[in-house]
Design an enzyme around this catalytic site. Structure first.
Site, PDB file in Angstrom:
ATOM      1  N   CYS A  17       0.487  -1.135  -0.092  1.00 13.85           N
ATOM      2  CA  CYS A  17      -0.211   0.188  -0.334  1.00 13.85           C
ATOM      3  C   CYS A  17       0.832   1.209  -0.202  1.00 13.85           C
ATOM      4  O   CYS A  17       2.070   1.101  -0.747  1.00 13.85           O
ATOM      5  CB  CYS A  17      -0.750  -0.136   1.050  1.00 13.85           C
ATOM      6  SG  CYS A  17      -0.092   0.428   2.642  1.00 13.85           S
ATOM      7  N   ARG A  23      -3.381  -1.043   5.429  1.00 11.52           N
ATOM      8  CA  ARG A  23      -4.209  -1.488   4.242  1.00 11.52           C
ATOM      9  C   ARG A  23      -3.408  -2.742   3.958  1.00 11.52           C
ATOM     10  O   ARG A  23      -4.046  -4.154   4.790  1.00 11.52           O
ATOM     11  CB  ARG A  23      -4.734  -1.193   3.496  1.00 11.52           C
ATOM     12  CG  ARG A  23      -5.452   0.231   3.439  1.00 11.52           C
ATOM     13  CD  ARG A  23      -5.721   0.546   1.798  1.00 11.52           C
ATOM     14  NE  ARG A  23      -4.481   1.451   1.470  1.00 11.52           N
ATOM     15  CZ  ARG A  23      -4.005   2.314   0.988  1.00 11.52           C
ATOM     16  NH1 ARG A  23      -5.034   2.390  -0.331  1.00 11.52           N
ATOM     17  NH2 ARG A  23      -2.804   2.804   0.707  1.00 11.52           N
ATOM     18  N   ASP A 132      -8.923   3.531   1.138  1.00  8.20           N
ATOM     19  CA  ASP A 132      -7.685   3.545   2.089  1.00  8.20           C
ATOM     20  C   ASP A 132      -8.394   4.339   3.441  1.00  8.20           C
ATOM     21  O   ASP A 132      -9.286   5.230   3.177  1.00  8.20           O
ATOM     22  CB  ASP A 132      -6.853   4.548   1.976  1.00  8.20           C
ATOM     23  CG  ASP A 132      -5.752   5.161   2.333  1.00  8.20           C
ATOM     24  OD1 ASP A 132      -5.806   4.660   4.010  1.00  8.20           O
ATOM     25  OD2 ASP A 132      -5.021   5.766   2.119  1.00  8.20           O
TER      26      ASP A 132
HETATM   27  P1  4NP Z   1      -1.804   2.845   4.394  1.00  5.75           P
HETATM   28  O1  4NP Z   1      -2.726   4.311   4.354  1.00  5.75           O
HETATM   29  O2  4NP Z   1      -1.385   3.005   2.522  1.00  5.75           O
HETATM   30  O3  4NP Z   1      -3.059   1.723   3.570  1.00  5.75           O
HETATM   31  O4  4NP Z   1      -0.607   2.614   5.045  1.00  5.75           O
HETATM   32  C1  4NP Z   1      -2.289   5.378   4.304  1.00  5.75           C
HETATM   33  C2  4NP Z   1      -0.710   6.159   5.587  1.00  5.75           C
HETATM   34  C3  4NP Z   1      -0.528   6.592   5.615  1.00  5.75           C
HETATM   35  C4  4NP Z   1      -0.702   7.725   5.110  1.00  5.75           C
HETATM   36  C5  4NP Z   1      -1.681   7.508   4.079  1.00  5.75           C
HETATM   37  C6  4NP Z   1      -2.354   5.968   3.833  1.00  5.75           C
HETATM   38  N1  4NP Z   1      -0.463   9.156   4.861  1.00  5.75           N
HETATM   39  O5  4NP Z   1      -0.392   9.595   4.062  1.00  5.75           O
HETATM   40  O6  4NP Z   1       1.082   9.083   5.677  1.00  5.75           O
END
Ligand code: 4NP
Length: 161
Positions: A17, A23, A132
């Site tokens: 991800c 995710r 997300d």
């Molecule tokens: P992930 O979610 O990609 O599912 O781990 C996110 C975690 C952090 C961020 C965005 C999405 N961020 O912008 O820091």
């Protein structure tokens, strides 16, 4: 992962991800639970395309959702996708189209890993993204778990052949 680790020919799957704190650790946790339940050994890992959260445990809301579903992901630590992953894993599964495009952009020409969306493995949901939940409310994590649990069930079914 070294070649030695692959001598057992277990399937090796990497969940991908953006941050590797929501995710993909949930997907890794759901897959670990599903493969353990099925009694099938597999190499399972997760990574992010970004480096902001490297070394961090999963988001506390993700940890809580996993715990509610019977999985402990508190010991996972975020890492960034690396070149070697395209050779160490049989399958790299991206949560959304952006993660997929970012992985494609750095995929070595001689990569051996297959690269697709997580939900491509779930009949009727091909091409869809795992939502997300990072900027949403806590119940978003429940929906994310439902998605990645469906992916995990499909992976186990494929492994059973
Ligand atoms: P992930 O979610 O990609 O599912 O781990 C996110 C975690 C952090 C961020 C965005 C999405 N961020 O912008 O820091």
């Amino acid at each position: 992962m070294t070649d030695d680790m692959r001598e057992d020919r277990q399937v090796a799957i990497l969940f991908l991800c953006l941050g590797n704190i929501c995710r993909s650790p949930l997907a890794e946790g759901a897959a670990r639970a599903a493969f353990a339940e099925a009694g099938i050994a597999a190499h399972l890992d997760s990574a992010g395309t970004g480096d902001w959260h490297v070394g961090h445990p999963p988001d506390l809301r993700a940890q809580a959702e996993a715990r509610r579903r019977g999985a402990d992901i508190s010991d996972l630590r975020a890492r960034q996708l690396r070149r070697r992953d395209f050779f160490d894993f049989d399958l790299i599964l991206a949560a959304d189209e952006t993660n997929l495009a970012d992985a494609l952009a750095i995929r070595p020409a001689d990569a051996t890993a297959e690269l697709k969306l997580m939900l491509d493995l779930v009949p009727g949901r091909e091409g869809e993204s795992v939502t997300d939940p990072y900027y949403g409310t806590d119940d978003g994590f429940g929906a994310t778990w439902d998605d990645v649990a469906a992916v995990a069930a499909s992976l186990v079914a494929r492994s059973r052949g």
